[in-house]
Design an enzyme around this catalytic site. Structure first.
Site, PDB file in Angstrom:
ATOM      1  N   CYS A   2     -16.752 -30.766   8.234  1.00  7.97           N
ATOM      2  CA  CYS A   2     -16.913 -30.507   9.661  1.00  7.97           C
ATOM      3  C   CYS A   2     -15.798 -31.125  10.520  1.00  7.97           C
ATOM      4  CB  CYS A   2     -18.238 -31.032  10.190  1.00  7.97           C
ATOM      5  SG  CYS A   2     -19.649 -30.489   9.227  1.00  7.97           S
ATOM      6  N   ARG A  27     -11.544 -27.832   8.320  1.00  3.24           N
ATOM      7  CA  ARG A  27     -12.530 -28.803   7.853  1.00  3.24           C
ATOM      8  C   ARG A  27     -13.875 -28.149   7.545  1.00  3.24           C
ATOM      9  NH1 ARG A  27     -10.645 -33.882   9.358  1.00  3.24           N
ATOM     10  NH2 ARG A  27     -12.689 -34.752   8.984  1.00  3.24           N
ATOM     11  N   TRP A  73     -19.192 -27.244   8.006  1.00  3.90           N
ATOM     12  CA  TRP A  73     -19.204 -26.968   6.563  1.00  3.90           C
ATOM     13  C   TRP A  73     -20.536 -27.517   6.095  1.00  3.90           C
ATOM     14  CZ3 TRP A  73     -19.558 -29.399   1.791  1.00  3.90           C
ATOM     15  CH2 TRP A  73     -19.045 -28.710   0.687  1.00  3.90           C
ATOM     16  N   ASN A  99     -19.715 -35.266  12.298  1.00  3.06           N
ATOM     17  CA  ASN A  99     -19.015 -35.063  11.026  1.00  3.06           C
ATOM     18  C   ASN A  99     -19.400 -36.219  10.131  1.00  3.06           C
ATOM     19  OD1 ASN A  99     -17.195 -34.631   8.914  1.00  3.06           O
ATOM     20  ND2 ASN A  99     -15.585 -35.780   9.970  1.00  3.06           N
ATOM     21  N   GLY A 100     -19.973 -35.899   8.962  1.00 11.11           N
ATOM     22  CA  GLY A 100     -20.368 -36.959   8.034  1.00 11.11           C
ATOM     23  C   GLY A 100     -21.699 -36.616   7.400  1.00 11.11           C
ATOM     24  N   GLU A 468      -2.220 -26.821 -12.002  1.00 10.38           N
ATOM     25  CA  GLU A 468      -2.167 -26.623 -10.555  1.00 10.38           C
ATOM     26  C   GLU A 468      -2.183 -25.128 -10.210  1.00 10.38           C
ATOM     27  OE1 GLU A 468      -2.751 -28.062  -7.972  1.00 10.38           O
ATOM     28  OE2 GLU A 468      -1.629 -27.098  -6.370  1.00 10.38           O
ATOM     29  N   LYS A 472      -5.040 -22.888  -8.065  1.00  9.06           N
ATOM     30  CA  LYS A 472      -4.714 -22.003  -6.932  1.00  9.06           C
ATOM     31  C   LYS A 472      -5.361 -20.631  -7.137  1.00  9.06           C
ATOM     32  CE  LYS A 472      -3.155 -24.417  -4.294  1.00  9.06           C
ATOM     33  NZ  LYS A 472      -3.325 -25.643  -4.910  1.00  9.06           N
ATOM     34  N   GLU A 475      -9.066 -20.826  -6.446  1.00 10.15           N
ATOM     35  CA  GLU A 475      -9.415 -21.110  -5.054  1.00 10.15           C
ATOM     36  C   GLU A 475      -9.245 -19.925  -4.127  1.00 10.15           C
ATOM     37  OE1 GLU A 475      -8.165 -25.359  -3.467  1.00 10.15           O
ATOM     38  OE2 GLU A 475      -6.546 -24.345  -4.516  1.00 10.15           O
ATOM     39  N   HIS A 491      -8.247 -24.906 -30.700  1.00  9.20           N
ATOM     40  CA  HIS A 491      -9.386 -25.805 -30.913  1.00  9.20           C
ATOM     41  C   HIS A 491     -10.621 -25.340 -30.150  1.00  9.20           C
ATOM     42  CE1 HIS A 491      -6.835 -28.495 -33.158  1.00  9.20           C
ATOM     43  NE2 HIS A 491      -5.926 -28.357 -32.196  1.00  9.20           N
ATOM     44  N   LYS A 586     -10.676 -28.176   3.857  1.00  9.16           N
ATOM     45  CA  LYS A 586      -9.421 -28.844   3.530  1.00  9.16           C
ATOM     46  C   LYS A 586      -9.574 -30.342   3.373  1.00  9.16           C
ATOM     47  CE  LYS A 586      -4.594 -28.576   4.031  1.00  9.16           C
ATOM     48  NZ  LYS A 586      -4.464 -28.136   2.636  1.00  9.16           N
TER      49      LYS A 586
HETATM   50  C1  F6R Z   1      -6.325 -27.590  -3.679  1.00 14.27           C
HETATM   51  C2  F6R Z   1      -6.776 -28.493  -2.660  1.00 14.27           C
HETATM   52  C3  F6R Z   1      -7.738 -29.565  -3.044  1.00 14.27           C
HETATM   53  C4  F6R Z   1      -7.189 -30.917  -2.556  1.00 14.27           C
HETATM   54  C5  F6R Z   1      -8.216 -32.025  -2.818  1.00 14.27           C
HETATM   55  C6  F6R Z   1      -7.689 -33.382  -2.420  1.00 14.27           C
HETATM   56  O1  F6R Z   1      -5.516 -26.582  -3.178  1.00 14.27           O
HETATM   57  O2  F6R Z   1      -6.384 -28.389  -1.530  1.00 14.27           O
HETATM   58  O3  F6R Z   1      -7.961 -29.583  -4.411  1.00 14.27           O
HETATM   59  O4  F6R Z   1      -5.985 -31.167  -3.211  1.00 14.27           O
HETATM   60  O5  F6R Z   1      -9.387 -31.748  -2.111  1.00 14.27           O
HETATM   61  O6  F6R Z   1      -7.422 -33.439  -1.064  1.00 14.27           O
HETATM   62  P1  F6R Z   1      -6.481 -34.559  -0.447  1.00 14.27           P
HETATM   63  O7  F6R Z   1      -5.135 -34.374  -1.028  1.00 14.27           O
HETATM   64  O8  F6R Z   1      -6.531 -34.311   1.020  1.00 14.27           O
HETATM   65  O9  F6R Z   1      -7.080 -35.878  -0.839  1.00 14.27           O
END
Ligand code: F6R
Length: 591
Positions: A2, A27, A73, A99-100, A468, A472, A475, A491, A586
């Site tokens: 949030c 957020r 969220w 938020n929390g 990585e 992506k 996501e 394996h 995010k």
């Molecule tokens: C992937 C992504 C998440 C963040 C993770 C950590 O694209 O954005 O996996 O990398 O939530 O977030 P931070 O870096 O803000 O601690």
């Protein structure tokens, strides 16, 4: 997760609150709401879905002398108008955005229910509003009512609060970020981060846990433990919070393009050819004196830390990388003299903050952070900023480049090895050329259009690029994707290989090239469709994509640029919301 925003004073509230929410919807974006204070009365607007849905029900030119807003969220209660914020107390005396997460909300709800108080929503937030109102009805002032509630609440909260019949924008903060902003011309504001405040404010103060207070258009008064405290306001660079697509159709594409520049900026900030590395000597000494470098992160930041740990190890330093939310369970070895590196784009990730709680203040820590002045940046004993600028798209892209480049530079500085800085610059060029070959990657993305599953394979550093890239693809393109070291397929996972399943194989290391190519043959024999992504020096006729040569330990940069673009282009082909994928936020401020 949030986001909250609020303001009082000489503001166009509708515009300020809605544009603030748009800058905070990274957020959370499943519902949104706002409330205006006007002549003692509070009017409330809430909508499920995007901020645009909210905008469509808020009248233009709505009168008001203070306002609060929220983008949600969902954590407690489904996505409904009644669960959206602002939440009201049972008697409509208190309106607040939160938020929390309130850990003891069930107990508090039972306490209030005993007093005959009923609830309209399923949220933990409504409990805070009614608890504050309970104290008001006991005869407390708004500030004391907030303080009374804070003493009973366990959990995290950033709160912006309006009281029916009492002017003033009230606030409280514990373990969730809250920034106050002071504007020119009688304006005071608050928000979950700096971005929504940049157009209206010139001075900023990030609040400490346990702070609460009230702002009018002329003043801000803050308290901690019942005592008045002074807040230090400082300026911020507006450029760090630039929220502009600059002609790109999506933030993610813009941020992929910015990745190589972020790498170069980190080299420029910490290295010059004449003087070598420019890091603080004390910091380097602390790392060198440790018996192990422990790297902690989540998601993409964890993958960056895995590659960085391998880089430290192959350069003669003992290093280990752990997922923050697992490390806190105490299941991994604790070195005698550790040096902790905490990696986070947002600087607000709850799992990482829990690591800091466990590490304590005696042991040296380094935050590798993007968001300036964020909780992790403030709490680590050292901080280095990756200077990536605001990353708006939910999926992390340019931050990964900055994180890995910066950690590699620290390693280069420990070894006094200028070839690290040079290697990063070469990798930035290589990644940039990958991005310039987007048409080729788009042609590959077309072949993924019907894929439900995909695999990424690699060996050595190439495996981290697979992890990585696979994240992506999950996501933003919603493809179930797995990343495996080439040798591990036999394996177990190879049982999943079916006809036409796409497999991306990264080949950036000549020495490992034979092995990974023979793994690809095994996949081919079982019907998979492999796409080999190789560096020029490792390439062979028939490879799907070839990127300009870099040293193997730097190959993750061009490889991940490929993975980012493949995922982006597939997401677009599938008509998905690439900047705001479903179920994600995010800044992950809950456990
Ligand atoms: C992937 C992504 C998440 C963040 C993770 C950590 O694209 O954005 O996996 O990398 O939530 O977030 P931070 O870096 O803000 O601690």
């Amino acid at each position: 997760m949030c986001g909250i925003v609020g303001g009082i004073g000489n503001l166009d509230y509708r515009e300020f609150l809605l544009s603030g929410l748009r800058k905070l919807d990274y957020r959370g974006y499943d519902s949104a709401g706002l409330a205006f204070y006007n002549n003692g009365k509070i009017s409330l607007y809430r909508a499920v879905g995007s901020v645009d849905n909210l905008a469509s029900i808020v009248p233009e030119g709505h009168p008001g002398t203070a306002g609060i807003a929220h983008t949600r969220w969902a954590t407690h209660g489904g996505v409904t108008v009644e669960n959206a914020h602002p939440q009201r107390s049972y008697d409509k005396k208190v309106y607040l955005v939160h938020n929390g997460v309130i850990d003891n909300y069930k107990e508090l709800k039972a306490f209030l229910a005993e007093k005959g108080i009923t609830f309209r929503s399923d949220t933990d937030t409504e409990v805070i509003a009614s608890l504050i109102s309970y104290f008001l009805n006991e005869g407390e002032s708004p500030l004391n009512a907030i303080h009374g509630a804070m003493k009973m609440i366990d959990g995290s909260y950033a709160l912006a609060i309006l009281f029916t019949g009492t002017p003033g924008l009230y606030f409280a903060k514990n373990k969730s970020p809250l920034v106050l902003g002071r504007g020119k011309g009688r304006i005071n504001c608050l928000a979950s981060d700096y971005a929504p405040l940049m157009d209206s404010c010139t001075g900023f103060a990030a609040l400490e846990d346990g702070t609460y207070g009230v702002m009018s258009q002329n003043a801000v008064i803050a308290f901690k433990d019942g005592r008045n405290i002074a807040l230090a306001f400082s300026s911020r660079d507006k450029e760090d919070y630039s929220y502009d697509l600059e002609g790109y159709p999506h933030f993610m594409l813009k941020e992929i393009h910015e990745g190589p520049g972020v790498m170069r900026k980190n080299v420029k900030n910490h290295y010059d050819a004449a003087n070598g590395y420019l890091f603080d000597k004390k910091l380097l000494d602390q790392i060198a004196e440790s018996d192990e470098i422990v790297l902690l992160g989540c998601g993409s930041s964890h993958y960056a830390s895995e590659a960085a740990a391998a880089f430290f190890n192959t350069n003669g330093f003992r290093a280990a990388s752990y997922i923050a939310s697992e490390w806190i369970h105490g299941i991994y070895p604790r070195p005698k003299k550790p040096f902790y590196i905490l990696i986070s784009q947002s600087g607000e990730t709850a799992d990482l903050i829990s690591c800091l709680d466990m590490i304590g203040e005696e042991t040296p820590t380094l935050g590798i952070v993007n968001a300036k002045d964020s909780t992790i940046a403030r709490r680590c004993s050292n901080v280095l900023y990756i200077e990536a600028g605001l990353e708006v798209a939910v999926a992390s892209t340019k931050s990964f480049f900055g994180q890995l480049a910066l950690m590699m530079l620290v390693c280069g500085a420990l070894r006094k090895d200028k070839t690290v800085a040079e290697g990063i610059l070469a990798a930035a060029d290589s990644a940039e050329q990958v991005i310039a070959m987007a048409d080729q990657i788009d042609a590959i993305s077309e072949k993924f259009i019907a894929a439900r599953d995909a695999f990424f394979v690699g060996r050595g550093f190439d495996f981290f690029a697979g992890e990585e890239s696979s994240l992506k693809l999950k996501e933003i393109a919603y493809v179930h994707s797995e990343a495996y070291p080439g040798g591990e397929l036999k394996h177990g996972p190879i049982a999943l290989i079916e006809k036409d399943i796409p497999v991306v194989a990264f080949v950036g290391n000549e020495e490992l090239s034979k092995l990974i190519r023979s793994n690809v043959e095994e996949l081919l024999a079982r019907g998979a469709t492999p796409y080999i992504v190789s560096s020029k020096g490792c390439s062979k006729e028939g490879d799907a994509f070839v990127f300009p040569e870099v040293r193997p330990e730097f190959a993750p940069f061009p490889e991940i640029a490929f993975g980012q673009l493949l995922s982006y282009l597939l997401s677009i082909r599938r008509g998905l919301n690439v900047d705001k994928p479903r179920n994600l936020a995010k800044s992950v401020t809950v456990h």
